[in-house]
Design an enzyme around this catalytic site. Structure first.
Site, PDB file in Angstrom:
ATOM      1  N   HIS A  97      43.422  46.013  35.686  1.00 25.15           N
ATOM      2  CA  HIS A  97      42.596  48.199  35.346  1.00 25.15           C
ATOM      3  C   HIS A  97      43.766  48.669  34.898  1.00 25.15           C
ATOM      4  O   HIS A  97      44.490  48.529  35.359  1.00 25.15           O
ATOM      5  CB  HIS A  97      41.900  48.748  36.468  1.00 25.15           C
ATOM      6  CG  HIS A  97      40.744  47.513  37.240  1.00 25.15           C
ATOM      7  ND1 HIS A  97      40.492  46.417  37.895  1.00 25.15           N
ATOM      8  CD2 HIS A  97      38.873  47.867  36.964  1.00 25.15           C
ATOM      9  CE1 HIS A  97      39.476  46.334  38.320  1.00 25.15           C
ATOM     10  NE2 HIS A  97      38.735  46.845  37.729  1.00 25.15           N
ATOM     11  N   ASP A 100      45.722  49.915  37.718  1.00 26.40           N
ATOM     12  CA  ASP A 100      46.606  48.309  38.437  1.00 26.40           C
ATOM     13  C   ASP A 100      47.549  48.701  37.970  1.00 26.40           C
ATOM     14  O   ASP A 100      48.616  48.739  38.562  1.00 26.40           O
ATOM     15  CB  ASP A 100      45.540  47.431  38.083  1.00 26.40           C
ATOM     16  CG  ASP A 100      44.588  47.011  38.669  1.00 26.40           C
ATOM     17  OD1 ASP A 100      43.938  48.412  39.951  1.00 26.40           O
ATOM     18  OD2 ASP A 100      43.606  46.252  37.940  1.00 26.40           O
ATOM     19  N   GLU A 228      30.003  42.779  33.197  1.00 27.83           N
ATOM     20  CA  GLU A 228      29.878  41.711  34.303  1.00 27.83           C
ATOM     21  C   GLU A 228      28.691  42.264  35.226  1.00 27.83           C
ATOM     22  O   GLU A 228      28.876  43.252  35.954  1.00 27.83           O
ATOM     23  CB  GLU A 228      31.599  41.904  35.302  1.00 27.83           C
ATOM     24  CG  GLU A 228      31.802  41.386  35.748  1.00 27.83           C
ATOM     25  CD  GLU A 228      33.078  41.663  36.642  1.00 27.83           C
ATOM     26  OE1 GLU A 228      33.732  42.016  36.407  1.00 27.83           O
ATOM     27  OE2 GLU A 228      32.770  41.312  37.978  1.00 27.83           O
ATOM     28  N   HIS A 267      29.070  38.470  42.743  1.00 26.13           N
ATOM     29  CA  HIS A 267      28.178  39.051  42.343  1.00 26.13           C
ATOM     30  C   HIS A 267      26.639  37.804  42.591  1.00 26.13           C
ATOM     31  O   HIS A 267      25.607  38.560  42.499  1.00 26.13           O
ATOM     32  CB  HIS A 267      27.879  38.910  41.321  1.00 26.13           C
ATOM     33  CG  HIS A 267      29.345  40.326  41.097  1.00 26.13           C
ATOM     34  ND1 HIS A 267      29.707  41.150  40.333  1.00 26.13           N
ATOM     35  CD2 HIS A 267      30.464  40.714  42.296  1.00 26.13           C
ATOM     36  CE1 HIS A 267      31.011  41.617  40.194  1.00 26.13           C
ATOM     37  NE2 HIS A 267      31.407  41.351  41.395  1.00 26.13           N
ATOM     38  N   ASP A 292      34.354  35.407  36.382  1.00 24.60           N
ATOM     39  CA  ASP A 292      35.576  35.453  38.075  1.00 24.60           C
ATOM     40  C   ASP A 292      35.444  35.394  39.244  1.00 24.60           C
ATOM     41  O   ASP A 292      34.279  35.332  39.214  1.00 24.60           O
ATOM     42  CB  ASP A 292      35.366  37.241  38.084  1.00 24.60           C
ATOM     43  CG  ASP A 292      35.692  38.152  37.782  1.00 24.60           C
ATOM     44  OD1 ASP A 292      36.691  37.699  36.240  1.00 24.60           O
ATOM     45  OD2 ASP A 292      35.713  39.436  37.608  1.00 24.60           O
ATOM     46  N   ASP A 303      29.991  42.049  49.242  1.00 25.30           N
ATOM     47  CA  ASP A 303      31.364  41.320  48.132  1.00 25.30           C
ATOM     48  C   ASP A 303      32.610  40.558  48.409  1.00 25.30           C
ATOM     49  O   ASP A 303      33.464  41.886  49.191  1.00 25.30           O
ATOM     50  CB  ASP A 303      31.263  41.858  47.031  1.00 25.30           C
ATOM     51  CG  ASP A 303      32.017  41.664  45.823  1.00 25.30           C
ATOM     52  OD1 ASP A 303      32.013  40.321  45.336  1.00 25.30           O
ATOM     53  OD2 ASP A 303      32.738  42.217  44.591  1.00 25.30           O
ATOM     54  N   ASP A 305      35.099  38.522  47.951  1.00 23.51           N
ATOM     55  CA  ASP A 305      35.713  38.043  47.131  1.00 23.51           C
ATOM     56  C   ASP A 305      36.804  37.499  47.724  1.00 23.51           C
ATOM     57  O   ASP A 305      37.981  37.641  47.353  1.00 23.51           O
ATOM     58  CB  ASP A 305      36.984  39.140  46.455  1.00 23.51           C
ATOM     59  CG  ASP A 305      35.943  40.244  45.577  1.00 23.51           C
ATOM     60  OD1 ASP A 305      35.163  39.724  44.709  1.00 23.51           O
ATOM     61  OD2 ASP A 305      35.913  42.043  45.763  1.00 23.51           O
ATOM     62  N   ASP A 335      39.446  36.747  40.431  1.00 25.22           N
ATOM     63  CA  ASP A 335      38.707  37.971  41.251  1.00 25.22           C
ATOM     64  C   ASP A 335      38.650  38.252  42.773  1.00 25.22           C
ATOM     65  O   ASP A 335      37.814  38.082  43.329  1.00 25.22           O
ATOM     66  CB  ASP A 335      37.528  38.075  40.822  1.00 25.22           C
ATOM     67  CG  ASP A 335      37.403  40.150  41.047  1.00 25.22           C
ATOM     68  OD1 ASP A 335      37.813  40.358  41.731  1.00 25.22           O
ATOM     69  OD2 ASP A 335      36.589  41.220  40.723  1.00 25.22           O
TER      70      ASP A 335
HETATM   71  C1  XUL Z   1      34.011  44.469  41.752  1.00 28.80           C
HETATM   72  C2  XUL Z   1      34.812  43.664  40.057  1.00 28.80           C
HETATM   73  C3  XUL Z   1      35.608  43.997  39.410  1.00 28.80           C
HETATM   74  C4  XUL Z   1      35.210  43.612  37.859  1.00 28.80           C
HETATM   75  C5  XUL Z   1      36.711  44.246  37.066  1.00 28.80           C
HETATM   76  O1  XUL Z   1      32.813  43.565  41.963  1.00 28.80           O
HETATM   77  O2  XUL Z   1      33.828  42.207  40.297  1.00 28.80           O
HETATM   78  O3  XUL Z   1      36.791  43.429  40.031  1.00 28.80           O
HETATM   79  O4  XUL Z   1      35.713  42.399  38.215  1.00 28.80           O
HETATM   80  O5  XUL Z   1      36.179  45.534  37.525  1.00 28.80           O
HETATM   81 CO    CO Z   2      34.623  41.434  39.009  1.00 28.36          CO
END
Ligand code: XUL
Ligand code: CO
Length: 435
Positions: A97, A100, A228, A267, A292, A303, A305, A335
Site C-alpha cells: 500500500h 507501507d 479482493e 476472507h 492472498d 480475519d 491472517d 497476506d
Molecule cells: C485486509 C486485506 C488487505 C488487502 C490489501 O483484510 O486483505 O490487506 O489485501 O489492501
Molecule cells: Co488481502
C-alpha cells in the site's frame, strides 16, 4: 536484524535445520514448470514490515522500528530490510500500500512527494536484486477521514481524497513495473442502514473504479485490476462480500473486462465459503487473477491472517490454480502475519518457511492428482449425458420445454449414478500421503 540468518535453501524433508525449506525447491520442474513459476510467491509489505502485533486489548509486542534520523530515512532502512528478507527467502515478488512504503507526511502533497522518493529508492533495490512488484494499492481505510468509507463515503471531499491517493498509487505501481492494481474494499460497506444509501454508495465506488481504469490505461498500464472480496471487517457488511457478489457488481457496472479477483483464503471462510469454492467460482467465470494466501481460525469470526499450514487447503487451491492455467499477472501473496507472541525477527522467517513449504506441498500433491487423472475423469464423466442426444440439444440451446416434456413422458424410470464422494476423498488421501 537478520545477520544471524543466511539464505534459506531447500534441504529435503528430513532436514532438522529450521532455516531451510523441506518441500519448496524453487527450480525443481513440476508439470513442465519450475516450482517458483507455478507459485510466484510474494511478500506483503504491510504485515511483514509494518505489523506491530497490536490488538484491541493491548499495544504492540513486535519491534518494527528502523534506523534513521527522520521518517524518510527510516522508510529507506525498512525497504533495505524488506529486500534482504525477500532475497534470503528467495521470494521474487512483493505487494504494497502507498503508506507501507512511504511516510504519510502532514498532507497529501507530502505523501505524494514521499512516495516519489521511496519508489526511486525501491526501484534501485529491485534492479539490484531482480525482485519484482506483483501489485500495488492505496490505503484508503486507516486514516480517520475514511471513517465512512472512501469511494462509498457520504462526503465528496473524501471521495476526491481517495481518488488522489489511488492516482498516485497507480503511478507508483506503473513506475515499479507492477502487473496488478488491487482494490480491497477497506471501509466500503456500512454499519447501519439507518444512515446509508447503498444505491449511491455502490454507484460511486464503480465511478471511482472506472476513473482508475481510464487513468491507468491512458498511462499505458497493461496489467490487471483486482477486487479482493471480503464479507465483513472492518465494517459489519462489506460490499465486495464474496466472488459471486463482486462478479455481479463488476458486470452491472461494465468493469468485468478490466477486473479479476484477488482471492484471500481467510476472507473466503469469513464469507462462509471454502477457499476452493471462491477460486473455483472465479475460474469458471474467467475472473481468476491472484491469491492472498493465509489461513483463518474457523473457530473465530475475524480475519486472523495466519501463515498457511493446512496442506489439504493448499492442495485444493493449487488444484484450482493449475486448472485455471496458472498465474499470468497474478501470484501468491502471503497476506499473513506472525502471531503477537512471535515477536522476534526470526519468527518472520519461520512464518514464510511454513507458508512456502505448505504451498510447495500443495503444488506437489495437486500435480499428482492431475497426473493421476481419476478425479478429473470422474467429474467429466458425471456430465457425459450432455455430450449426446437430448443433453447435447440442451447445451446447444436446440430444444424447448415442449420437446423436453415429450421426451420425459417417454422415459419411464430415470437411472441416476452415485456421486462417489467417499471414493473421491479417499483418492486424495492416498495420493497426499504417498508423496
Ligand atoms: C485486509 C486485506 C488487505 C488487502 C490489501 O483484510 O486483505 O490487506 O489485501 O489492501
Ligand atoms: Co488481502
Amino acid at each position: 536484524m537478520l545477520e544471524k540468518i543466511s539464505v534459506v535453501k531447500f534441504e529435503e524433508k528430513e532436514s532438522k535445520n529450521p532455516f531451510s525449506f523441506k518441500f519448496y525447491n524453487a527450480d525443481e520442474v513440476i508439470l513442465g514448470k519450475p516450482m517458483k513459476d507455478h507459485l510466484k510467491f510474494s511478500m506483503s509489505y504491510w504485515h511483514t514490515l509494518c505489523g506491530e502485533g497490536t490488538d484491541p486489548f493491548g499495544k504492540g509486542t513486535i519491534d518494527r522500528t528502523f534506523k534513521g534520523e527522520d521518517e524518510l530515512s527510516k522508510a529507506k532502512s525498512k525497504a533495505d530490510v524488506a529486500f534482504e528478507l525477500m532475497s534470503k527467502l528467495g521470494i521474487e515478488y512483493f505487494c504494497f500500500h502507498d503508506v507501507d512504503i512511504a511516510p504519510e507526511g502532514n498532507n497529501l502533497a507530502e505523501l505524494k512527494a514521499n512516495v516519489e522518493i521511496m519508489t526511486d529508492y525501491i526501484k534501485e533495490l529491485m534492479n539490484k536484486t531482480g525482485i519484482k512488484l506483483l501489485w500495488g494499492t492505496a490505503n484508503c481505510f486507516s486514516h480517520q477521514r475514511y471513517m465512512h468509507g472512501a469511494g462509498s463515503s457520504c462526503n465528496a471531499d473524501v471521495f476526491a481524497f481517495a481518488a488522489a491517493q489511488i492516482k498516485n498509487a497507480i503511478d507508483a505501481t506503473i513506475k515499479l513495473g507492477g502487473t496488478g492494481y488491487v482494490f480491497w474494499g477497506g471501509r466500503e460497506g456500512y454499519e447501519t442502514l439507518l444512515n446509508t444509501d447503498m444505491g449511491i454508495e455502490q454507484d460511486n465506488i464503480a465511478r471511482l473504479m472506472h476513473m482508475a481504469v481510464d487513468y491507468a490505461r491512458a498511462q499505458g498500464f497493461k496489467g490487471d485490476f483486482y477486487i479482493e472480496p471480503k464479507p465483513k471487517e472492518p465494517t459489519k457488511h462489506q460490499y465486495d462480500f464474496d466472488v459471486a457478489t463482486t462478479l455481479s457488481f463488476l458486470r452491472k457496472y461494465g468493469l468485468d473486462k478490466d477486473f479479476k479477483m484477488n482471492i484471500e483464503a481467510n476472507h473466503a471462510t469469513l464469507a462462509g465459503h471454502s477457499f476452493q469454492h471462491e477460486l473455483h467460482l472465479a475460474r469458471v467465470n474467467g475472473v481468476f487473477g491472484s491469491v492472498d494466501a493465509n489461513q483463518g481460525d474457523l473457530l473465530l469470526g475475524w480475519d486472523t491472517d495466519q501463515f498457511p499450514s493446512n496442506v489439504y487447503e493448499a492442495t485444493m487451491c493449487m488444484y484450482e490454480i493449475i486448472q485455471a492455467g496458472g498465474f499470468t499477472n497474478g501470484g501468491l501473496n502471503f497476506d499473513a502475519k506472525v502471531r503477537r507472541a512471535s515477536f522476534e525477527y526470526e519468527d518472520i522467517i519461520y512464518g514464510y518457511i511454513l507458508g512456502m513449504d505448505t504451498f510447495a506441498l500443495g503444488l506437489r500433491i495437486a500435480a499428482k492428482l492431475i497426473e493421476d487423472g481419476r478425479i478429473k475423469e470422474f467429474t467429466e464423466n458425471r456430465y457425459s449425458s450432455y455430450k449426446t442426444g437430448i443433453g447435447e440439444k440442451i447445451v446447444k440451446g436446440k430444444t424447448t420445454l415442449e420437446e423436453l416434456e415429450k421426451y420425459a413422458l417417454e422415459l419411464g424410470e430415470v437411472k441416476v449414478e452415485s456421486g462417489r464422494q467417499e471414493y473421491l476423498e479417499s483418492i486424495i488421501n492416498s495420493i497426499m500421503f504417498s508423496v
